[in-house]
Design an enzyme around this catalytic site. Structure first.
Site, PDB file in Angstrom:
ATOM      1  N   GLY A 104       4.358  -1.731  -3.320  1.00 17.57           N
ATOM      2  CA  GLY A 104       5.217  -2.888  -3.111  1.00 17.57           C
ATOM      3  C   GLY A 104       6.466  -2.502  -2.337  1.00 17.57           C
ATOM      4  CB  CYS A 131       2.827   3.321  -3.300  1.00 12.31           C
ATOM      5  SG  CYS A 131       4.239   3.377  -2.160  1.00 12.31           S
ATOM      6  CE1 TYR A 132       8.927  -1.129  -7.218  1.00  8.39           C
ATOM      7  CE2 TYR A 132       7.126  -2.130  -8.440  1.00  8.39           C
ATOM      8  CZ  TYR A 132       8.480  -1.978  -8.224  1.00  8.39           C
ATOM      9  OH  TYR A 132       9.393  -2.654  -9.000  1.00  8.39           O
ATOM     10  CG  HIS A 185      -0.523   3.149   0.205  1.00 10.01           C
ATOM     11  ND1 HIS A 185      -0.466   1.984  -0.535  1.00 10.01           N
ATOM     12  CD2 HIS A 185       0.775   3.460   0.498  1.00 10.01           C
ATOM     13  CE1 HIS A 185       0.793   1.603  -0.663  1.00 10.01           C
ATOM     14  NE2 HIS A 185       1.560   2.475  -0.049  1.00 10.01           N
ATOM     15  CD  GLU A 209      -3.867   1.143  -1.100  1.00 11.76           C
ATOM     16  OE1 GLU A 209      -2.789   0.540  -1.125  1.00 11.76           O
ATOM     17  OE2 GLU A 209      -4.041   2.253  -1.655  1.00 11.76           O
ATOM     18  N   GLY A 238     -16.983 -19.612  17.169  1.00 11.90           N
ATOM     19  CA  GLY A 238     -18.038 -18.817  17.769  1.00 11.90           C
ATOM     20  C   GLY A 238     -17.954 -17.360  17.371  1.00 11.90           C
ATOM     21  CG  ASP A 277     -13.617 -13.884  10.986  1.00 14.21           C
ATOM     22  OD1 ASP A 277     -14.336 -12.928  10.628  1.00 14.21           O
ATOM     23  OD2 ASP A 277     -12.528 -13.730  11.552  1.00 14.21           O
ATOM     24  CE  LYS A 292     -13.157  -9.856  12.095  1.00 12.81           C
ATOM     25  NZ  LYS A 292     -13.336 -11.200  12.681  1.00 12.81           N
TER      26      LYS A 292
END
Length: 513
Positions: A54, A81-82, A169, A171, A224, A227, A369
């Site tokens: 954070g 982290c935080y 991090h 992730e 198109g 997503d 994505k």
């Protein structure tokens, strides 16, 4: 042990990445914004807790705090982290403020054989740091389990209470071994992987079916791209012929885009009831002279809704609007799940009016994505649609730096076609996450035909990424860059200089505006 993972969101830009990595490992993840009551979430029987990063300092007044009930629950905890700083601050350790902070890559060295490090190769490895505070002293019962050259306490753990904390991090894609570290924590927590993309698809289809009811008609904003195509395919399985897909030519599309979309979607998905609307004159008229990127996005978002509303009236009673909004769009535009900072608005998030005439359906809102492509595969969408080059909703309007004028769009389309063809012909189109041209607002002095020229500058942007939350610049072969630059300068009238963007995300974003 069954059970899911409860993630407490303290406002990190990467919180949903933690959930995505957790789901990829086969574990369902629930995100709870910091400050909300934890009782109901704990009552649903989580098997482990993760405390996110954070932007705040745990030592500041008003900073998000650690609910004592989370520690009292006795579940395995991972602080990131935080989350690590908060554990230290709340459990009797000591924090100090960094003089300059630490942002970007660092070399991490583990100091024990704790459960987080199982299966990792020997020696130091690269991690991604982003913090302004540091743990000066660990709380009672904790031992230091990792360090960097600048950070004596880069990881700590309480083996008795199964509480682990890391300053980096895991992730983000640019931390080596990050997925394995997260998987090791989940394994140490004793959880059983049971979550699959097929279950997400099934649950989402049922949720859309329940929301629309037996008679609700749905209009889909089809661009198109992958997503909106996946969103439309998902919704079509819920509502069938009550889905009406609309593709808007806003005059801001790439070279050949309209024909490519028509050919791909009408052949693959005739049941989506595709309508193509040419509204290019309307969009370009409203964007005339506008330079501010935020204003551009909001103009485009507002105009999109107006076009959809007009088309919906032709179709009869339309109740819902489907959008292919992804989580990176949301987390950069607003703060949906915690005190995260706004980066920029997206046309389909920050540009929506308060009096929207439809109810929104955003079935991909919590996905990234790469997850969308996995879902698309699950739904049977062909690879040629799944792997189309990502293209922002505002289109070329945010790749023309400065006013959006017909001449500028023409220059950019031709330059962008050269970049796309060059990378595809080099066989790198599946290796590079996103690649495109940007037309800069400044001009450059040059020499062409033995005379002075004063022309436009084109920037080539090509990045590698997994989830679009972080990205690195692609190390394209020099001869490929040379060929593309030469073609642009020689074939695109008005351009006399080409530059290559070598910035990462963060601190930059993938798009320039």
């Amino acid at each position: 042990m069954a059970g899911h993972v409860l993630i407490i969101d303290y406002g990190s830009q990467f919180t949903q990445l933690i959930a995505r990595k957790t789901r990829a490992a086969g574990f369902y993840a629930e995100i709870l914004p910091a400050g909300l009551p934890v009782g109901p979430s704990l009552g649903r029987g989580p098997g482990a807790l993760i405390l996110s990063g954070g932007p705040a300092s745990a030592m500041e007044e008003g900073a998000p705090t650690l609910d004592p009930a989370l520690v009292a629950a006795g579940l395995p905890i991972l602080g990131i982290c935080y989350g690590m700083q908060l554990l230290a601050h709340s459990l009797g350790g000591k924090l100090t403020k960094e003089a300059t902070g630490e942002y970007g890559p660092a070399s991490f060295e583990r100091l024990n054989d704790g459960p987080l490090w199982r299966g990792l190769p020997g020696g130091p490895f690269k991690v991604w740091m982003s913090h302004g505070d540091r743990v000066e002293a660990t709380p009672p019962g904790f031992l230091v389990s990792g360090k960097t050259a600048d950070l004596p306490v880069a990881a700590m753990e309480d083996p008795i209470r199964k509480i682990h904390a890391i300053q980096f991090h895991p992730e983000v894609h640019h931390t080596q071994n990050g997925e394995l570290i997260l998987a090791n924590f989940l394994a140490a927590a004793g959880l059983t992987p049971t979550w699959k993309m097929s279950s997400f698809a099934r649950d989402t289809i049922e949720a859309v079916r329940a929301k629309t009811g037996p008679d609700g008609h749905v209009i889909c904003a089809l661009s198109g791209g992958v997503d909106s195509a996946v969103a439309a395919a998902l919704v079509s399985k819920a509502v069938g012929s009550r889905l009406h897909s609309i593709f808007v030519d806003n005059g801001l599309l790439r070279d050949g885009e309209v024909d490519e979309v028509r050919a791909a979607l009408t052949s693959a998905y005739p049941e989506m009831n595709l309508t193509i609307v040419d509204a290019s004159a309307l969009f370009l008229d409203r964007l005339a002279g506008e330079e501010d990127p935020e204003t551009k996005r909001k103009i485009i978002g507002k105009t999109f809704i107006e076009v959809f509303t007009a088309e919906a009236k032709k179709l009869g009673k339309i109740d819902f609007l489907v959008q292919g909004t992804l989580y990176p769009d949301v987390i950069e535009s607003v703060s949906p799940q915690g005190p995260s900072a706004m980066i920029k608005s997206h046309h389909n998030v920050g540009g929506l009016p308060k009096d929207l005439p439809f109810k929104l359906i955003e079935p991909l809102r919590d996905l990234f994505k790469d997850e969308v492509r996995v879902l698309g595969k699950e739904l049977g969408i062909p690879d040629d649609l799944l792997w189309r080059q990502p293209f922002p909703g505002p289109g070329l309007a945010i790749r023309v730096i400065g006013p959006v004028e017909p001449e500028a769009l023409s220059i950019l389309r031709r330059a962008d076609r050269i970049v796309r063809d060059g990378i595809k012909n080099a066989g790198l189109d599946r290796e590079v996450w996103q690649y495109f041209a940007v037309l800069l607002s400044n001009k450059s002095v040059g020499v062409m035909g033995d005379g002075r020229s004063y022309g436009r500058v084109v920037a080539i942007r090509a990045v590698t990424s997994v989830d679009a939350m972080t990205a690195d610049w692609a190390r394209l072969p020099h001869d490929l860059l040379a060929r593309m630059a030469s073609r642009i300068i020689n074939e695109v009238s008005g351009v006399n200089r080409v530059v290559y963007d070598i910035s990462t995300k963060p601190p930059g974003t993938i798009e320039w505006e």
